[in-house]
Structure formats: C-alpha cells, structure tokens
Design a protein around this motif. Structure first.
Motif, PDB file in Angstrom:
ATOM      1  N   ALA A  17       0.821  -1.314   0.147  1.00 38.43           N
ATOM      2  CA  ALA A  17      -0.089   0.189  -0.023  1.00 38.43           C
ATOM      3  C   ALA A  17       0.869   1.260   0.062  1.00 38.43           C
ATOM      4  CB  ALA A  17      -0.811   0.091   1.174  1.00 38.43           C
ATOM      5  N   SER A  40       9.470   0.579   8.625  1.00 33.51           N
ATOM      6  CA  SER A  40      10.289   0.168   9.665  1.00 33.51           C
ATOM      7  C   SER A  40      10.686  -1.266   9.165  1.00 33.51           C
ATOM      8  CB  SER A  40       9.799  -0.067  11.111  1.00 33.51           C
ATOM      9  OG  SER A  40      10.117  -1.265  11.827  1.00 33.51           O
ATOM     10  N   ILE A  43       9.781  -3.845  11.910  1.00 31.12           N
ATOM     11  CA  ILE A  43       8.379  -4.492  11.842  1.00 31.12           C
ATOM     12  C   ILE A  43       8.129  -5.283  10.513  1.00 31.12           C
ATOM     13  CG2 ILE A  43       5.951  -3.701  11.727  1.00 31.12           C
ATOM     14  CD1 ILE A  43       6.688  -1.229  13.520  1.00 31.12           C
ATOM     15  N   THR A  45       6.576  -6.132   6.737  1.00 26.89           N
ATOM     16  CA  THR A  45       5.253  -5.866   5.984  1.00 26.89           C
ATOM     17  C   THR A  45       4.675  -7.299   6.293  1.00 26.89           C
ATOM     18  OG1 THR A  45       6.169  -7.068   3.857  1.00 26.89           O
ATOM     19  CG2 THR A  45       6.614  -4.725   4.242  1.00 26.89           C
ATOM     20  N   ALA A  51      -1.949 -12.459  -5.671  1.00 31.24           N
ATOM     21  CA  ALA A  51      -2.474 -12.331  -6.857  1.00 31.24           C
ATOM     22  C   ALA A  51      -3.265 -10.893  -7.090  1.00 31.24           C
ATOM     23  CB  ALA A  51      -3.602 -13.561  -6.494  1.00 31.24           C
ATOM     24  N   GLY A 178      12.611   3.934  10.208  1.00 27.68           N
ATOM     25  CA  GLY A 178      12.263   4.136  11.715  1.00 27.68           C
ATOM     26  C   GLY A 178      11.163   3.631  12.064  1.00 27.68           C
ATOM     27  N   LYS A 179      10.883   3.495  13.526  1.00 29.64           N
ATOM     28  CA  LYS A 179       9.587   3.192  13.885  1.00 29.64           C
ATOM     29  C   LYS A 179       8.859   4.416  14.531  1.00 29.64           C
ATOM     30  CE  LYS A 179       9.887  -0.979  16.527  1.00 29.64           C
ATOM     31  NZ  LYS A 179      10.184  -1.336  17.678  1.00 29.64           N
ATOM     32  N   ILE A 180       7.529   4.380  14.096  1.00 26.05           N
ATOM     33  CA  ILE A 180       6.887   5.480  14.463  1.00 26.05           C
ATOM     34  C   ILE A 180       6.296   5.243  16.122  1.00 26.05           C
ATOM     35  CG2 ILE A 180       4.344   6.801  14.370  1.00 26.05           C
ATOM     36  CD1 ILE A 180       4.680   5.715  11.271  1.00 26.05           C
ATOM     37  N   CYS A 211      -0.794   4.059   5.943  1.00 30.00           N
ATOM     38  CA  CYS A 211      -0.488   2.360   5.428  1.00 30.00           C
ATOM     39  C   CYS A 211       0.290   1.651   6.262  1.00 30.00           C
ATOM     40  CB  CYS A 211       0.274   2.866   3.842  1.00 30.00           C
ATOM     41  SG  CYS A 211      -0.564   3.500   2.667  1.00 30.00           S
ATOM     42  N   ARG A 215      -2.273  -2.690  11.864  1.00 24.16           N
ATOM     43  CA  ARG A 215      -2.300  -1.884  13.029  1.00 24.16           C
ATOM     44  C   ARG A 215      -2.959  -0.503  13.164  1.00 24.16           C
ATOM     45  NH1 ARG A 215       2.674  -3.922  12.052  1.00 24.16           N
ATOM     46  NH2 ARG A 215       3.812  -4.874  13.639  1.00 24.16           N
ATOM     47  N   ILE A 267      -0.386 -19.635  -5.745  1.00 29.73           N
ATOM     48  CA  ILE A 267      -0.194 -18.647  -6.668  1.00 29.73           C
ATOM     49  C   ILE A 267       1.280 -18.795  -7.490  1.00 29.73           C
ATOM     50  CG2 ILE A 267       0.247 -16.103  -6.858  1.00 29.73           C
ATOM     51  CD1 ILE A 267      -1.465 -15.965  -4.397  1.00 29.73           C
ATOM     52  N   PHE A 332     -10.510  -4.934   5.575  1.00 30.13           N
ATOM     53  CA  PHE A 332      -9.963  -6.115   5.009  1.00 30.13           C
ATOM     54  C   PHE A 332     -10.914  -7.024   4.658  1.00 30.13           C
ATOM     55  CE2 PHE A 332      -8.038 -10.551   5.025  1.00 30.13           C
ATOM     56  CZ  PHE A 332      -6.910 -10.304   4.034  1.00 30.13           C
ATOM     57  N   PRO A 335      -8.724 -12.837   0.698  1.00 31.85           N
ATOM     58  CA  PRO A 335      -8.215 -12.594  -0.749  1.00 31.85           C
ATOM     59  C   PRO A 335      -8.895 -13.512  -1.831  1.00 31.85           C
ATOM     60  CG  PRO A 335      -6.487 -13.673   0.615  1.00 31.85           C
ATOM     61  CD  PRO A 335      -7.766 -13.442   1.549  1.00 31.85           C
ATOM     62  N   SER A 340      -7.601  -6.965  -2.552  1.00 27.62           N
ATOM     63  CA  SER A 340      -7.104  -5.843  -1.713  1.00 27.62           C
ATOM     64  C   SER A 340      -6.312  -4.753  -2.590  1.00 27.62           C
ATOM     65  CB  SER A 340      -6.239  -6.561  -0.537  1.00 27.62           C
ATOM     66  OG  SER A 340      -7.160  -7.106   0.261  1.00 27.62           O
ATOM     67  N   ILE A 344      -6.443  -0.642  -3.161  1.00 27.52           N
ATOM     68  CA  ILE A 344      -5.430   0.273  -3.036  1.00 27.52           C
ATOM     69  C   ILE A 344      -5.375   1.236  -3.985  1.00 27.52           C
ATOM     70  CG2 ILE A 344      -2.973   0.877  -2.646  1.00 27.52           C
ATOM     71  CD1 ILE A 344      -2.718  -2.201  -1.360  1.00 27.52           C
TER      72      ILE A 344
HETATM   73  C1  LIG Z   1      -3.443 -13.941   4.310  1.00 26.91           C
HETATM   74  C2  LIG Z   1      -3.595 -12.824   3.338  1.00 26.91           C
HETATM   75  C3  LIG Z   1      -3.542 -13.096   1.853  1.00 26.91           C
HETATM   76  C4  LIG Z   1      -3.616 -11.906   0.774  1.00 26.91           C
HETATM   77  N1  LIG Z   1      -3.565 -12.084  -0.448  1.00 26.91           N
HETATM   78  C5  LIG Z   1      -4.110 -11.045  -1.175  1.00 26.91           C
HETATM   79  C6  LIG Z   1      -3.866 -11.468  -2.726  1.00 26.91           C
HETATM   80  O1  LIG Z   1      -3.710 -12.448  -3.210  1.00 26.91           O
HETATM   81  N2  LIG Z   1      -4.160 -10.453  -3.536  1.00 26.91           N
HETATM   82  C7  LIG Z   1      -4.404  -9.022  -3.013  1.00 26.91           C
HETATM   83  O2  LIG Z   1      -4.691  -8.141  -3.684  1.00 26.91           O
HETATM   84  N3  LIG Z   1      -4.239  -8.734  -1.493  1.00 26.91           N
HETATM   85  C8  LIG Z   1      -4.069  -9.745  -0.704  1.00 26.91           C
HETATM   86  N4  LIG Z   1      -3.818  -9.497   0.653  1.00 26.91           N
HETATM   87  C9  LIG Z   1      -3.944  -8.093   0.904  1.00 26.91           C
HETATM   88  C10 LIG Z   1      -2.613  -7.364   0.764  1.00 26.91           C
HETATM   89  O3  LIG Z   1      -1.681  -8.405   1.602  1.00 26.91           O
HETATM   90  C11 LIG Z   1      -2.296  -6.359   1.190  1.00 26.91           C
HETATM   91  O4  LIG Z   1      -3.707  -5.506   0.535  1.00 26.91           O
HETATM   92  C12 LIG Z   1      -1.301  -5.566   0.785  1.00 26.91           C
HETATM   93  O5  LIG Z   1      -0.153  -6.461   1.208  1.00 26.91           O
HETATM   94  C13 LIG Z   1      -1.175  -4.133   1.408  1.00 26.91           C
HETATM   95  O6  LIG Z   1      -0.662  -4.331   2.840  1.00 26.91           O
HETATM   96  P1  LIG Z   1      -0.320  -2.908   3.534  1.00 26.91           P
HETATM   97  O7  LIG Z   1       0.622  -2.257   2.858  1.00 26.91           O
HETATM   98  O8  LIG Z   1      -1.500  -2.226   3.702  1.00 26.91           O
HETATM   99  O9  LIG Z   1       0.263  -3.390   4.823  1.00 26.91           O
HETATM  100  P2  LIG Z   1       1.687  -4.258   5.348  1.00 26.91           P
HETATM  101  O10 LIG Z   1       2.108  -4.992   4.330  1.00 26.91           O
HETATM  102  O11 LIG Z   1       1.575  -4.785   6.722  1.00 26.91           O
HETATM  103  O12 LIG Z   1       2.536  -2.911   5.608  1.00 26.91           O
HETATM  104  C14 LIG Z   1       2.537  -2.076   6.751  1.00 26.91           C
HETATM  105  C15 LIG Z   1       3.823  -1.278   6.682  1.00 26.91           C
HETATM  106  O13 LIG Z   1       3.494  -0.291   7.758  1.00 26.91           O
HETATM  107  C16 LIG Z   1       5.033  -0.285   8.305  1.00 26.91           C
HETATM  108  N5  LIG Z   1       4.652  -0.037   9.839  1.00 26.91           N
HETATM  109  C17 LIG Z   1       3.756  -0.587  10.659  1.00 26.91           C
HETATM  110  N6  LIG Z   1       3.899   0.051  11.748  1.00 26.91           N
HETATM  111  C18 LIG Z   1       4.759   0.886  11.829  1.00 26.91           C
HETATM  112  C19 LIG Z   1       5.402   1.647  12.771  1.00 26.91           C
HETATM  113  N7  LIG Z   1       5.191   1.818  14.035  1.00 26.91           N
HETATM  114  N8  LIG Z   1       6.385   2.592  12.498  1.00 26.91           N
HETATM  115  C20 LIG Z   1       6.926   2.402  11.070  1.00 26.91           C
HETATM  116  N9  LIG Z   1       6.213   1.583  10.232  1.00 26.91           N
HETATM  117  C21 LIG Z   1       5.274   0.753  10.593  1.00 26.91           C
HETATM  118  C22 LIG Z   1       5.514  -1.757   8.357  1.00 26.91           C
HETATM  119  O14 LIG Z   1       6.884  -1.773   8.520  1.00 26.91           O
HETATM  120  C23 LIG Z   1       5.256  -1.937   6.888  1.00 26.91           C
HETATM  121  O15 LIG Z   1       6.099  -1.378   6.136  1.00 26.91           O
HETATM  122  C24 LIG Z   1      -3.649 -10.548   1.394  1.00 26.91           C
HETATM  123  C25 LIG Z   1      -4.066 -10.544   2.878  1.00 26.91           C
HETATM  124  C26 LIG Z   1      -3.790 -11.345   3.595  1.00 26.91           C
HETATM  125  C27 LIG Z   1      -3.820 -11.435   5.333  1.00 26.91           C
END
Ligand SMILES: Cc1cc2nc3c(=O)[nH]c(=O)nc-3n(C[C@H](O)[C@H](O)[C@H](O)COP(=O)(O)OP(=O)(O)OC[C@H]3O[C@@H](n4cnc5c(N)ncnc54)[C@H](O)[C@@H]3O)c2cc1C
Length: 502
Positions: A17, A40, A43, A45, A51, A178-180, A211, A215, A267, A332, A335, A340, A344
């Motif tokens: 995201a 971070s 932490i 992803t 897919a 860095g960590k927020i 993003c 959390r 996949i 959420f 999938p 998802s 985004i």
């Molecule tokens: C089991 C499963 C299967 C999935 N399969 C699919 C699929 O096939 N197709 C699809 O379209 N979507 C799928 N999804 C959804 C997809 O994984 C997410 O939409 C996509 O990865 C986006 O995730 P995100 O970036 O929102 O979160 P994350 O990948 O969790 O990223 C969060 C980010 O925030 C950072 N962060 C968090 N807290 C802090 C902090 N305190 N300080 C600094 N940084 C921080 C982390 O380091 C990370 O960089 C699936 C989800 C799940 C759970």
C-alpha cells in the motif's frame, strides 16, 4: 475546515500500500509536493498479497510503468482468472475468469442464449464461450491486439514493494527508516501534526496517509476511528502462508481450493509458488489448518508457515481530518477474489481526483468516504456469494455458510438470477455481469427461466450462434504460445538462485 495548503505528504508504512501510494502521488504531483515515506524494517510487512486483477494493468498504464521491466523485477506471471475447486461441492470445479463470456444481445445477456441452448442440447460448458477461461485451461497466453485478452499478474509482494520504491524515489519520494512511536495531534482541531520516530525525530506533514497495515496506527490508534465487523458473514479470521519450489510450469490462474473449514491458495510465480490456507478459528485450530495445508502442497517448502490473524471489516471512515487510511489499515476482505491491491489503487486514484491542494474540505471527505464504503460493500457481497451459494454440507463450517442470513443487497441479486437469469451491474461496481454469472453458475445456482428473446432463435440459428463463438475461441487459443514460453520471451526474471550463488 482546514484551509491550510497541502504541500507535505507523509506516508506511514512501506508495504504494497505505502509504495503504491507513493508511486502514484509522486508520479502525478511529485514536482510540487514534498513526499516522505516512513517504514520500519524491524516491523516488516504482511508479506502476502500476490494475486491481482486486471485493474492493476490499468493502474500501471496510468503511471507509465513498463510492464516487461515490472514483471521481470517481481518474478511475475500472467493471470487470467481464479480456479475454484470444491467450492460448489467436493469434486466440482469452475473458473472465474477475466473477460466476457459469449456475446450479449442488448435485451439479454449471453447466459439466456446459453440456457436455451442447454435446454435443447445445443450448448456445452458455459466456460467454453470465454476466451480467457479456455486459455487458462490450455495453459496458454499472449497479448492480443486491441486488449483482446484480459489479464492480471501473480507477483512477489516483497519485490513489488522494492520495484515501486525505486520508481517512487525516481520521482522524489524520500524514504525514512524508523519506527513510529507517537502520533502528535493538534489539541484543538485533532489534526495530525507530526509522527515521532524512535530516533526522536518528528516528521511533520499536512496530509498523512496511513499505510501501517492491520495496526492502523494513525487512523485507528490515534484518531480512534473504529470499523464495521463483518465476521457474521465472513467466518475466516486466520491464514497460514508459505512458499514452495515450483514443480511444473506456472498456470495462468490462481488456484483456490476449498477445504472443510476454509480454503487454500496457490499462486505460481516464475521462481516459486505462494501457498496459504485461510480458515476460521471457530471451526479449526492452527495445527489442523497447518496439517491441511501441508497435505495439499506440491514441491519443497522454502519458508516456514506463518500465522496471520485478521478481521473482515471496513473502517467506518477511511478519511478522517488530515489522515486517509489505505491498504490493510482501511479494512480487509479475505483474498478469494484478489481485491485488496485493487482497492489500494482505487483509494489512491480517488485521492488524486479529489486532491485537497488548497485545504481539506468536509465535502471532499464525505464524498471520498461514501464512495469507499460503497465500493467495498459490493465486493463484500460478491465474496459472501461464494460461501453462501454452495451445495457443500460436509462440515459445520459449510452448513453455517449455507444457513446464514446474508445482506439484503446480495439476497436480491441471488433471487433475481435464480428466478429470471438476469444480472445487472451497479454502475462503477468492480465485478461486472460476467463475474456474477460465472460465479453463480459455478456455485450451482441455475436460473429457473431465461429471456424469451432466446426462444425466438430456431435450433439451427442457435446452434450456429453458439458454435461460431466456441470455434472462434478454440481457434484463437490453439494459436497462442504456452504461458511459460510467453513469460520467458517477454519478461524472464533474473535467476535468483544463480544471482545469490555468485
Ligand atoms: C492472508 C492474506 C492473503 C492476501 N492475499 C492477497 C492477494 O492475493 N491479493 C491481494 O490483492 N491482496 C491480498 N492480501 C492483501 C494484501 O496483502 C495487502 O492489501 C497488501 O499487502 C497491502 O498491505 P499494507 O501495505 O496495507 O500492509 P503491510 O504490508 O502490513 O505494511 C505495513 C507497513 O507499515 C509499516 N509499519 C507498521 N507499523 C509501523 C510503525 N510503528 N513504524 C513504522 N512503520 C510501521 C510496516 O513496516 C510496513 O512497512 C492478502 C492479505 C492476507 C492477510
């Protein structure tokens, strides 16, 4: 509202995201905005999400992303749909493919003619009239003129974030490791002013994009925006994911295999296969889920199984004050239809269309939130359909899925299709008529009637109509190269193992 000009954008989180958002905003407005992304490594992803659906092709075109470079960099393969095994009942499979099936008449969709043909023994499987579906089963692929083949990708999520990072940094995005540890808000307005990092630095901004994944650090923890919980319709709350070596050529579709209390994904990428099981902890524990998954994978295991917990939900407001949640922070849906990453791309495109350059207006916030809610609710209905309309009775999980009370909006669609064979797409809804018909028929919902316009065709005319479509598709597919051969000549990824061995 807040009339402050928006010049400093802070993206919290660098998963799929965060980097998709960074890529889009920087490509369009990087010259006039200051864009920072905080992530971070400690932490990490969520590490899944591989897919996609055809809207990602469109998103990449908007950003002028070179498809061959992107695919080689992310070990990507092509995807033409999703194979649903054992969903209707054990041993019964179907494919929900991209593209369209047959040819519609303006008064009636193709399914009405197919139903008539079936009644008269003139029609074969519904899927035989869809190019993408037939190509999936034949394991063939090529780009066709005038976007004649609708496709998406299977990709490596970690490599995709890296690819988008390089892209975004090229358009001026500054990455901060860095960590927020604290979200600082204005005591009067409640607007976010800055994010405090573990280094002690404060990162200030005018607009914050949350993003941070499940959390929801900004939107949930700081601004206290809750979510609507959909667990009463979607029972799954856990997943286990692992990667395996490829044992054969990658097929151009995602596999979704239903089990007693959940389902499993497969996949295929160029270098490996992503696997996982999605299940409900009400019906099966982690160990049972792990054994089910391990009993149904092919190839050597490359990574240890990892448990991921989630809740099917939607943030009540994805935009609140000067914070917009995207990705997992915004809500959420499991999938099964790979929605998802699509959501985004929709979220950031919507932001670009209502970018609050001269200050945040409540009307923009309201419009944005309403559209977001509406969009995800339609997808939610489509997903519930897969569970509710099933003939499976072999476990308490499936019996509960059959017996649950579903949203009125979905009940109406099911009733309409069952009674009349009709499906109408709500304007701007993601899933078109083709998707609804394929999945409803695939799940075993057979209409009781068809449109009378199909009765006007005599046997010879109807046989010719259906036969011509089927023959044209079979001829096109026979001329396509194998999926593997096409990937190799179009976007072969560097050999990761060889590169690491050097
Ligand atoms: C089991 C499963 C299967 C999935 N399969 C699919 C699929 O096939 N197709 C699809 O379209 N979507 C799928 N999804 C959804 C997809 O994984 C997410 O939409 C996509 O990865 C986006 O995730 P995100 O970036 O929102 O979160 P994350 O990948 O969790 O990223 C969060 C980010 O925030 C950072 N962060 C968090 N807290 C802090 C902090 N305190 N300080 C600094 N940084 C921080 C982390 O380091 C990370 O960089 C699936 C989800 C799940 C759970």
């Amino acid at each position: 509202m807040n009339q402050k000009r928006i010049r400093r954008i802070v993206i919290a989180g660098g998963g799929t995201a965060g980097w998709m958002v960074a890529a889009c905003i920087s490509k369009i407005m990087g010259k006039i905005l200051d864009i920072k992304l905080i992530e971070s490594d400690e932490i990490g992803t969520v590490g899944v999400g591989e897919a996609t659906i055809p809207t990602l092709v469109a998103f990449h075109r908007l950003l002028d992303i070179n498809e061959q470079e992107f695919m080689a960099a992310t070990q990507a393969t092509f995807k033409l749909g999703i194979g649903f095994d054992n969903w209707r009942d054990r041993g019964l499979n179907y494919i929900h493919s991209f593209g369209i099936t047959g040819t519609d008449h303006w008064t009636a969709g193709f399914q009405h003619f197919w139903l008539k043909g079936r009644e008269r023994n003139l029609a074969s499987d519904y899927g035989d009239y869809c190019l993408e579906l037939v190509a999936s089963l034949a394991n063939r692929f090529a780009h066709l003129p005038r976007d004649g083949m609708n496709y998406a990708f299977h990709l490596d999520a970690g490599l995709y974030a890296k690819f988008l990072r390089r892209f975004s940094e090229g358009y001026g995005v500054k990455r901060i490791e860095g960590k927020i540890v604290e979200v600082k808000t204005n005591a009067e307005s409640g607007y976010i002013e800055s994010l405090r990092l573990d280094s002690g630095n404060d990162i200030e901004g005018d607009l914050f994009i949350d993003c941070t994944g499940f959390r929801g650090l900004l939107i949930g923890q700081a601004l206290k925006i809750g979510y609507d919980d959909w667990s009463h319709w979607l029972f799954n709350d856990s997943a286990l994911a692992l990667q395996t070596e490829s044992v054969g050529e990658p097929v151009p579709y995602t596999r979704s295999i239903a089990h007693e209390s959940g389902w499993q994904w497969r996949i295929p990428l160029q270098s490996r296969v992503g696997n996982g099981i999605v299940y409900s902890s009400r019906y099966i524990d982690d160990e049972q889920a792990k054994q089910t998954l391990l009993g149904n994978i092919q190839g050597k295991i490359l990574t240890e199984p990892r448990v991921i917990r989630f809740k099917p939900c939607q943030r009540q407001q994805v935009w609140s004050k000067n914070c917009i949640a995207m990705g997992l922070a915004s809500g959420f849906l499991e999938p099964i239809e790979s929605t998802s990453i699509h959501l985004i791309s929709r979220a950031v495109s919507r932001l670009m269309q209502s970018f609050p350059s001269e200050g945040i207006q409540q009307s923009d916030i309201d419009e944005y939130n309403e559209r977001s809610n509406w969009e995800i609710q339609h997808i939610r209905d489509f997903i519930i359909l897969h569970y509710h309309v099933t003939q499976r009775q072999d476990s308490p999980y499936w019996r509960a899925c059959r017996e649950m009370k579903i949203p009125a909006s979905l009940q109406h669609r099911i009733d309409l299709f069952r009674e009349t064979g009709r499906v109408f797409r709500v304007p701007n809804e993601l899933f078109a008529e083709n998707s609804w018909v394929q999945v409803m028929l695939g799940q075993g919902l057979m209409p009781e009637q068809h449109h009378q316009v199909a009765d006007l065709m005599g046997d010879a005319e109807l046989a010719n109509f259906l036969g011509t479509i089927k023959a044209r598709i079979a001829k096109t597919v026979a001329q396509l190269p194998s999926h593997q051969a096409y990937v190799e000549q179009y976007c072969k990824a560097p050999d990761m193992n060889a590169a690491m061995a050097k």
